[in-house]
Every structure is written in C-alpha cells, then in structure tokens.
Design an enzyme around this catalytic site. Sequence first.
Site, PDB file in Angstrom:
ATOM      1  N   LYS A  44     -68.920  -4.786 -12.119  1.00 58.37           N
ATOM      2  CA  LYS A  44     -67.675  -4.897 -12.870  1.00 58.37           C
ATOM      3  C   LYS A  44     -67.805  -5.768 -14.119  1.00 58.37           C
ATOM      4  O   LYS A  44     -66.968  -5.679 -15.022  1.00 58.37           O
ATOM      5  CB  LYS A  44     -66.542  -5.421 -11.975  1.00 58.37           C
ATOM      6  CG  LYS A  44     -66.226  -4.542 -10.780  1.00 58.37           C
ATOM      7  CD  LYS A  44     -65.996  -3.099 -11.166  1.00 58.37           C
ATOM      8  CE  LYS A  44     -65.730  -2.147 -10.014  1.00 58.37           C
ATOM      9  NZ  LYS A  44     -66.692  -2.142  -8.901  1.00 58.37           N
TER      10      LYS A  44
ATOM     11  N   TYR B 152     -62.769   4.657   3.057  1.00 63.08           N
ATOM     12  CA  TYR B 152     -63.149   3.529   2.201  1.00 63.08           C
ATOM     13  C   TYR B 152     -63.278   2.243   3.022  1.00 63.08           C
ATOM     14  O   TYR B 152     -62.365   1.875   3.764  1.00 63.08           O
ATOM     15  CB  TYR B 152     -62.096   3.337   1.110  1.00 63.08           C
ATOM     16  CG  TYR B 152     -62.340   2.126   0.246  1.00 63.08           C
ATOM     17  CD1 TYR B 152     -63.359   2.122  -0.688  1.00 63.08           C
ATOM     18  CD2 TYR B 152     -61.561   0.982   0.380  1.00 63.08           C
ATOM     19  CE1 TYR B 152     -63.597   1.012  -1.483  1.00 63.08           C
ATOM     20  CE2 TYR B 152     -61.787  -0.141  -0.411  1.00 63.08           C
ATOM     21  CZ  TYR B 152     -62.811  -0.117  -1.337  1.00 63.08           C
ATOM     22  OH  TYR B 152     -63.047  -1.222  -2.103  1.00 63.08           O
TER      23      TYR B 152
ATOM     24  N   TYR C 285     -70.057   0.075  -1.021  1.00 62.23           N
ATOM     25  CA  TYR C 285     -70.465   0.958  -2.126  1.00 62.23           C
ATOM     26  C   TYR C 285     -71.953   1.305  -2.058  1.00 62.23           C
ATOM     27  O   TYR C 285     -72.338   2.437  -1.757  1.00 62.23           O
ATOM     28  CB  TYR C 285     -70.152   0.278  -3.466  1.00 62.23           C
ATOM     29  CG  TYR C 285     -68.684  -0.022  -3.670  1.00 62.23           C
ATOM     30  CD1 TYR C 285     -67.851   0.929  -4.227  1.00 62.23           C
ATOM     31  CD2 TYR C 285     -68.140  -1.252  -3.301  1.00 62.23           C
ATOM     32  CE1 TYR C 285     -66.501   0.658  -4.434  1.00 62.23           C
ATOM     33  CE2 TYR C 285     -66.800  -1.526  -3.505  1.00 62.23           C
ATOM     34  CZ  TYR C 285     -65.989  -0.566  -4.064  1.00 62.23           C
ATOM     35  OH  TYR C 285     -64.662  -0.832  -4.251  1.00 62.23           O
TER      36      TYR C 285
HETATM   37  C1  LIG Z   1     -66.698  -1.261  -7.858  1.00 59.32           C
HETATM   38  C2  LIG Z   1     -68.046  -1.146  -7.283  1.00 59.32           C
HETATM   39  C3  LIG Z   1     -68.759   0.068  -7.354  1.00 59.32           C
HETATM   40  C4  LIG Z   1     -68.176   1.337  -7.876  1.00 59.32           C
HETATM   41  O1  LIG Z   1     -67.833   1.318  -9.235  1.00 59.32           O
HETATM   42  P1  LIG Z   1     -66.614   2.231  -9.712  1.00 59.32           P
HETATM   43  O2  LIG Z   1     -66.633   2.103 -11.174  1.00 59.32           O
HETATM   44  O3  LIG Z   1     -65.370   1.660  -9.084  1.00 59.32           O
HETATM   45  O4  LIG Z   1     -66.849   3.615  -9.230  1.00 59.32           O
HETATM   46  C5  LIG Z   1     -70.039   0.082  -6.844  1.00 59.32           C
HETATM   47  N1  LIG Z   1     -70.586  -0.998  -6.283  1.00 59.32           N
HETATM   48  C6  LIG Z   1     -69.934  -2.174  -6.186  1.00 59.32           C
HETATM   49  C7  LIG Z   1     -70.616  -3.315  -5.520  1.00 59.32           C
HETATM   50  C8  LIG Z   1     -68.645  -2.282  -6.681  1.00 59.32           C
HETATM   51  O5  LIG Z   1     -67.998  -3.446  -6.576  1.00 59.32           O
END
Ligand SMILES: *Cc1c(COP(=O)(O)O)cnc(C)c1O
Length: 339
Positions: free
Chosen positions: A55, A272, A298
């Site tokens: 992010k 999720y 993720y």
């Molecule tokens: C938010 C996030 C993602 C995914 O990114 P998006 O842009 O929301 O699809 C992947 N890995 C981590 C660790 C994240 O925090």
Amino acid sequence: MPTASPLELARFPRFPLIEGPTPIQPLARLSQQLGGADVYVKRDDLNGLGGGGNKLRKLEFLVGEAQARGADTIITVGARQSNHARLTAAAAARAGLQCELVLTRLVPRHDDDYAENGNILLDSLFGAHIHDLPGNANALEFAEARAAGLRAQGRNVYVCPLGGSSPVGCLGYAACAAEIVTQAEALGMSFDAVVVPNGSGGMQAGLVAGMTALGRSRATPPIVGYGVYGDAVAAQAATLAKANQTAQLLDPSLRVPDEAVVVDGAHLGEGYGIPTDGMRRAVRLLASTEGLLIDPVYGGKAFAGLLHAIETGVYRTGQRVLFVMTGGLPGLYAYRSAF
Ligand SMILES: *Cc1c(COP(=O)(O)O)cnc(C)c1O
C-alpha cells in the site's frame, strides 16, 4: 525517492514513502524443489515504513493528492486486520495528518490475536482513531458521514477508498510496472508472467495499466491475479474498469484490452481472510525453503495459486515467473491460531 519512470508521473503530486526500486531476487532452492519454471520475487515487502507492504506505493500518490487539496485529516476503511489501514495510519503520521480508520469485523475470526494483535496493535501505535464496526456495516458510508461531521467543524478531510485503490492510488503500481520492466532489461531477462494477489484490485489494475502503456514501445509480461476477496468474475470486471481509469490518467488515448486482466479465483477458499490448506502450505514452504514471509490473507493464497500452476505445468522448465511479495507480515501474528 521516486524512481525515474517513462510514464510521466511527475505531474501527479507525490509524498515520498518508499526508498527506490525494490529488489528482484531468484528463489533458487524453491524453484529446484518444485521443478519446472524459475520463480523470482519482487520484494515490495521491503518498503519499510510502518511495517511495510504494497500500500505504500499507492499512498505516495494518495497522500500527495490529500496534501495538494490542503487536507489535515485522512479517513480510510478496511477489515479489522487491514494492512492498508495500518499503512495509511503510518503514512499519515509521517505526513503530519490526523488519521481515522473505519474497520469492520467482516472476517469471521474472533480470537484475541485477530481482534487485538497484528495490524490493529500497530494502528493504535501510529496514533490513528479507530471506529470499530460490525461485519455487515457499510464502512465507506460511515466514513463519508464522519467526514461530513468533521468538515462541519472546519476540518479538511480526505477520504481514501478500500485498499487505497482509487485511480490515483493505482498510479503507484503503474510506476511499479515501469520499475519491473526497467529492472528486467538491466538483468537481461524477460518474465513470462508477473503474479499478484487481487484484493481490492488496485495493485493488479495499476500494473496492467502501466504495462499497457509501456507495451506500446517495449516487451511487457502478462499480469496474473489470484482473487482473495470475493467472486473472481466480479473482481476481474472491477479490476479491468480500474485499470482503464488508471490508464486514462496516464494517457487519455490509452485503452486496456479486456484479456489483459486475468483473475483466478480458485484459491480463495471459503472467503476473504478465511485460511485455506493451500495458504498454510504456501506460507510454510516459502518460509522453510527461502526464509521469506508472506501473509495469510493475500500473499499466501496467491502463492498457493502459483504453486498449483507450476505443479500442473502451466509454467514450464526454462520459463520465469515473477511473484510480487506484498508484505502484510503483521497479519501472521493475527493468525497465530490458523497455524
Ligand atoms: C492490499 C494487499 C494486497 C492486495 O492489493 P490490492 O491492491 O488490494 O488488490 C496484497 N497483499 C497485501 C499484503 C495487501 O495488504
């Protein structure tokens, strides 16, 4: 310092949060153990502010936009263990902005570690004000109402969407696409695919938009996303729309072809944030063969997808696949009970 980019991103306000290009590294032991394609990682987990993660690339542009609008407060939304919320709180601290987080109990995990450890512990250390909402609440609606209330008191509030995935936020991953292409050229190698998790879809959308822009003059790899948030068909459509909105910012004449956005939903499991056996295996395998950590929500599920693709021959010997490591390490502490 922002990296030099052929995408003319200098006209967008940007608040520096990352140090420069993140390394691309081969996973020699893991690749040998699996047989088949050679796996490389792009270490976006090494962007260190606030515990690190993907992010930060988006937040450079989001905080830049907030500052350009004269904001004194930033509000964002997410699940209780949101990495995006944690990094927004850290970036806000760095930029001298007040931060409020609207967090929902969306994920059906109720143990102490999930509720109070990991990201949520760090949110409070960064000084963020946390609004704790039930799982079925509309967080964005709550955030907008809260913003209206603060504005009535004279505050200037910037509301940041789920995952920071506005088109402006996605520019951070368009810049990353240019970084990957430049690094690959310098290494004298090309990648047959770039593999990413798809949560709110902004990382994939930004990469696709960036690769589409770069693809007019250079060879660019396809981006393959693994859906970790919800229905993959919906995620693919939303990501395509977001990729086109981001492409429009780069160049109004640019259009992203439908087939450039691929989202595989086969490794989501029950939903999720709900652990799967594939995720547990992927996290353990990467940790025990390479000493590298991915998160349970993720990276773990996306890497499970990549392992499956390699093991079923989707990628063959001699091919190279680049997996983007996205951080989220604090999530492992929140998911102690899942391991
Ligand atoms: C938010 C996030 C993602 C995914 O990114 P998006 O842009 O929301 O699809 C992947 N890995 C981590 C660790 C994240 O925090």
